[in-house]
Each structure stands twice: as structure tokens, then as C-alpha cells.
Design a protein around this motif. Structure first.
Motif, PDB file in Angstrom:
ATOM      1  N   SER A  55       0.829  -1.196   0.000  1.00 34.87           N
ATOM      2  CA  SER A  55       0.000   0.000   0.000  1.00 34.87           C
ATOM      3  C   SER A  55       0.863   1.245   0.000  1.00 34.87           C
ATOM      4  O   SER A  55       2.030   1.222   0.396  1.00 34.87           O
ATOM      5  CB  SER A  55      -0.922   0.032   1.220  1.00 34.87           C
ATOM      6  OG  SER A  55      -0.175   0.316   2.380  1.00 34.87           O
ATOM      7  N   HIS A  96      -2.375  -2.529 -12.980  1.00 30.09           N
ATOM      8  CA  HIS A  96      -3.763  -2.075 -13.023  1.00 30.09           C
ATOM      9  C   HIS A  96      -4.223  -1.622 -11.635  1.00 30.09           C
ATOM     10  O   HIS A  96      -3.794  -2.182 -10.635  1.00 30.09           O
ATOM     11  CB  HIS A  96      -4.655  -3.164 -13.605  1.00 30.09           C
ATOM     12  CG  HIS A  96      -4.320  -3.381 -15.045  1.00 30.09           C
ATOM     13  ND1 HIS A  96      -4.789  -2.549 -16.031  1.00 30.09           N
ATOM     14  CD2 HIS A  96      -3.480  -4.260 -15.636  1.00 30.09           C
ATOM     15  CE1 HIS A  96      -4.262  -2.932 -17.179  1.00 30.09           C
ATOM     16  NE2 HIS A  96      -3.462  -3.968 -16.970  1.00 30.09           N
ATOM     17  N   SER A  98      -6.063  -1.104  -8.181  1.00 26.44           N
ATOM     18  CA  SER A  98      -6.861  -1.944  -7.293  1.00 26.44           C
ATOM     19  C   SER A  98      -8.187  -1.233  -7.046  1.00 26.44           C
ATOM     20  O   SER A  98      -8.326  -0.041  -7.344  1.00 26.44           O
ATOM     21  CB  SER A  98      -6.126  -2.142  -5.970  1.00 26.44           C
ATOM     22  OG  SER A  98      -6.018  -0.904  -5.292  1.00 26.44           O
ATOM     23  N   SER A  99      -9.160  -1.940  -6.468  1.00 21.83           N
ATOM     24  CA  SER A  99     -10.441  -1.273  -6.201  1.00 21.83           C
ATOM     25  C   SER A  99     -10.237  -0.156  -5.182  1.00 21.83           C
ATOM     26  O   SER A  99     -10.892   0.889  -5.251  1.00 21.83           O
ATOM     27  CB  SER A  99     -11.500  -2.278  -5.745  1.00 21.83           C
ATOM     28  OG  SER A  99     -11.057  -2.954  -4.622  1.00 21.83           O
ATOM     29  N   GLN A 100      -9.287  -0.342  -4.282  1.00 20.61           N
ATOM     30  CA  GLN A 100      -8.954   0.713  -3.322  1.00 20.61           C
ATOM     31  C   GLN A 100      -8.388   1.944  -4.043  1.00 20.61           C
ATOM     32  O   GLN A 100      -8.736   3.084  -3.714  1.00 20.61           O
ATOM     33  CB  GLN A 100      -7.916   0.152  -2.351  1.00 20.61           C
ATOM     34  CG  GLN A 100      -7.801   0.891  -1.055  1.00 20.61           C
ATOM     35  CD  GLN A 100      -6.625   0.352  -0.234  1.00 20.61           C
ATOM     36  OE1 GLN A 100      -6.137  -0.767  -0.460  1.00 20.61           O
ATOM     37  NE2 GLN A 100      -6.150   1.153   0.698  1.00 20.61           N
ATOM     38  N   ASP A 101      -7.548   1.704  -5.035  1.00 16.60           N
ATOM     39  CA  ASP A 101      -6.992   2.808  -5.830  1.00 16.60           C
ATOM     40  C   ASP A 101      -8.109   3.574  -6.532  1.00 16.60           C
ATOM     41  O   ASP A 101      -8.106   4.807  -6.569  1.00 16.60           O
ATOM     42  CB  ASP A 101      -6.053   2.277  -6.923  1.00 16.60           C
ATOM     43  CG  ASP A 101      -4.753   1.712  -6.363  1.00 16.60           C
ATOM     44  OD1 ASP A 101      -4.367   2.104  -5.250  1.00 16.60           O
ATOM     45  OD2 ASP A 101      -4.145   0.876  -7.050  1.00 16.60           O
ATOM     46  N   ILE A 102      -9.056   2.833  -7.100  1.00 15.62           N
ATOM     47  CA  ILE A 102     -10.145   3.468  -7.847  1.00 15.62           C
ATOM     48  C   ILE A 102     -11.007   4.317  -6.915  1.00 15.62           C
ATOM     49  O   ILE A 102     -11.315   5.469  -7.205  1.00 15.62           O
ATOM     50  CB  ILE A 102     -10.978   2.401  -8.590  1.00 15.62           C
ATOM     51  CG1 ILE A 102     -10.118   1.776  -9.703  1.00 15.62           C
ATOM     52  CG2 ILE A 102     -12.258   3.001  -9.180  1.00 15.62           C
ATOM     53  CD1 ILE A 102     -10.715   0.548 -10.355  1.00 15.62           C
ATOM     54  N   HIS A 103     -11.320   3.752  -5.739  1.00 17.30           N
ATOM     55  CA  HIS A 103     -12.133   4.517  -4.783  1.00 17.30           C
ATOM     56  C   HIS A 103     -11.422   5.783  -4.315  1.00 17.30           C
ATOM     57  O   HIS A 103     -12.029   6.839  -4.203  1.00 17.30           O
ATOM     58  CB  HIS A 103     -12.511   3.648  -3.586  1.00 17.30           C
ATOM     59  CG  HIS A 103     -13.553   2.633  -3.933  1.00 17.30           C
ATOM     60  ND1 HIS A 103     -13.524   1.341  -3.462  1.00 17.30           N
ATOM     61  CD2 HIS A 103     -14.639   2.732  -4.728  1.00 17.30           C
ATOM     62  CE1 HIS A 103     -14.554   0.683  -3.972  1.00 17.30           C
ATOM     63  NE2 HIS A 103     -15.255   1.501  -4.736  1.00 17.30           N
ATOM     64  N   GLN A 106     -11.660   8.334  -7.055  1.00 17.97           N
ATOM     65  CA  GLN A 106     -13.016   8.863  -7.199  1.00 17.97           C
ATOM     66  C   GLN A 106     -13.334   9.846  -6.074  1.00 17.97           C
ATOM     67  O   GLN A 106     -13.959  10.874  -6.303  1.00 17.97           O
ATOM     68  CB  GLN A 106     -14.026   7.715  -7.271  1.00 17.97           C
ATOM     69  CG  GLN A 106     -14.047   7.123  -8.679  1.00 17.97           C
ATOM     70  CD  GLN A 106     -14.822   5.825  -8.798  1.00 17.97           C
ATOM     71  OE1 GLN A 106     -14.967   5.102  -7.818  1.00 17.97           O
ATOM     72  NE2 GLN A 106     -15.299   5.518  -9.986  1.00 17.97           N
ATOM     73  N   TYR A 136      -5.022   5.871 -15.753  1.00 15.79           N
ATOM     74  CA  TYR A 136      -6.453   6.098 -15.946  1.00 15.79           C
ATOM     75  C   TYR A 136      -6.788   7.537 -15.626  1.00 15.79           C
ATOM     76  O   TYR A 136      -6.206   8.132 -14.713  1.00 15.79           O
ATOM     77  CB  TYR A 136      -7.281   5.174 -15.039  1.00 15.79           C
ATOM     78  CG  TYR A 136      -7.436   3.794 -15.620  1.00 15.79           C
ATOM     79  CD1 TYR A 136      -8.525   3.470 -16.419  1.00 15.79           C
ATOM     80  CD2 TYR A 136      -6.468   2.826 -15.399  1.00 15.79           C
ATOM     81  CE1 TYR A 136      -8.655   2.213 -16.974  1.00 15.79           C
ATOM     82  CE2 TYR A 136      -6.588   1.560 -15.953  1.00 15.79           C
ATOM     83  CZ  TYR A 136      -7.691   1.265 -16.740  1.00 15.79           C
ATOM     84  OH  TYR A 136      -7.809   0.020 -17.296  1.00 15.79           O
ATOM     85  N   LEU A 143     -17.057   7.454 -15.321  1.00 10.83           N
ATOM     86  CA  LEU A 143     -16.282   6.246 -15.082  1.00 10.83           C
ATOM     87  C   LEU A 143     -14.831   6.508 -15.491  1.00 10.83           C
ATOM     88  O   LEU A 143     -14.580   7.289 -16.408  1.00 10.83           O
ATOM     89  CB  LEU A 143     -16.838   5.089 -15.908  1.00 10.83           C
ATOM     90  CG  LEU A 143     -18.188   4.531 -15.439  1.00 10.83           C
ATOM     91  CD1 LEU A 143     -18.730   3.542 -16.466  1.00 10.83           C
ATOM     92  CD2 LEU A 143     -18.049   3.864 -14.075  1.00 10.83           C
TER      93      LEU A 143
END
Ligand code: ZN
Length: 162
Positions: A55, A96, A98-103, A106, A136, A143
Motif C-alpha cells: 500500500s 492495473h 486496485s479497487s482501493q486505488d479506484i475509490h 473517485q 487512468y 467512469l
């Protein structure tokens, strides 16, 4: 969106990555807007202390200082040279997000008043040498969309006003 990656900036990033080994490192990325939807990565800040093997959470103070230095170097030409987003490494995972990265991204674009969009740039070194990256674009209420990364073989040295 297209993001140009100058050789010398990538070399500097690779140097920090080699030093950090299996620890995740990262910070801010600063960009130059070349035309609509085309940016160049011109600088980055790096926190090589806070990360663990899986992390990375950055220390705000240190990076704010890096950003104000960048503004000073580029003559406070905010329309052309500005904060572009965040970067970190995934030495032990794919590049790519992680979902934590995306949250986290956002939250960043929806919660902070003056950031409407931000790029997340994730990098790793494969076999200690090969540089892999993925980015991204995050825009408020949209999105995430992939950013096309283009390596610039010529070193890009003289940005902005000294
Ligand atoms: Zn990550």
C-alpha cells in the motif's frame, strides 16, 4: 487522453523505484497541457518512506511543497503547467489499479473542490529494468477511462521559466 512520457522523467522515476525495492512509493504527478486531451508528464514528487509492500498513502505536506516548487519553476503558468494527478508503484502486483486505488481517486475528484479531473499513474519495474505503466483518467461523475501512454525518446529538459 494522451500522456507523453519523456525519457529523463521516466529515468528519474526508475531510479526511485530501484531504490525502493519491494516497497510501494509514489506521490504527485505534474503535467504540461500541450493541447486538449494531450499532456506531458514533466515532473513528480516522491515519498519513498510511507509505503509498504502492498500500500501507499502519501503525506500531504511534503507533496504540497513539491507542487509549490513546481509552480515556482514554471512561472505560475497554471493553465499550462499544473497538478495532473497521482502516481504510485505496484512492485508486487500488476500495474492495473486496485479497487482501493479506484475509490481513492473517485473520492479525490468528487470531494476536493478544485480538482475536477486527475490521472492515476501506476508503474512497476519488471526484471529490475523494464518499465511498465498504466494510467487512468478520473473525471467527476464519470467512469475512469484509460490514458494512452506515449514514450518520448528525446529527453525533455527545459520546461517553463527558470
Ligand atoms: Zn495501487
Amino acid at each position: 487522453m494522451k500522456l507523453l512520457l519523456p525519457n529523463n522523467v521516466m529515468r528519474k522515476m526508475r531510479f526511485h523505484m530501484l531504490r525502493a525495492g519491494r516497497r510501494e512509493i509514489g506521490g504527485l504527478i505534474m503535467g504540461e497541457e500541450l493541447s486538449e486531451q494531450t499532456f506531458r508528464l514533466v515532473d513528480f514528487s516522491v515519498d519513498s518512506i510511507s509505503g509498504t509492500r502492498s500500500s501507499f498513502v502519501r503525506d500531504d505536506k511534503q507533496h504540497e511543497r513539491a507542487l509549490s516548487n513546481f509552480f515556482e519553476k514554471t512561472g505560475a503558468n497554471y493553465r499550462r503547467f499544473n497538478y495532473l494527478g497521482e502516481w504510485h508503484t505496484h512492485p508486487s502486483f500488476s500495474v492495473h489499479p486496485s479497487s482501493q486505488d479506484i475509490h481513492a481517486m473517485q473520492d479525490l475528484v468528487s470531494c476536493s473542490g478544485d480538482v475536477n479531473f486527475a490521472v492515476l499513474f501506476i508503474a512497476k519495474l519488471k526484471w529490475y529494468w523494464r518499465f511498465e505503466a498504466c494510467a487512468y483518467l478520473f473525471v467527476r461523475e464519470h467512469l475512469p477511462s484509460p490514458v494512452e501512454l506515449i514514450h518520448e525518446s528525446k529527453a525533455f529538459l527545459n520546461y517553463g521559466i527558470k
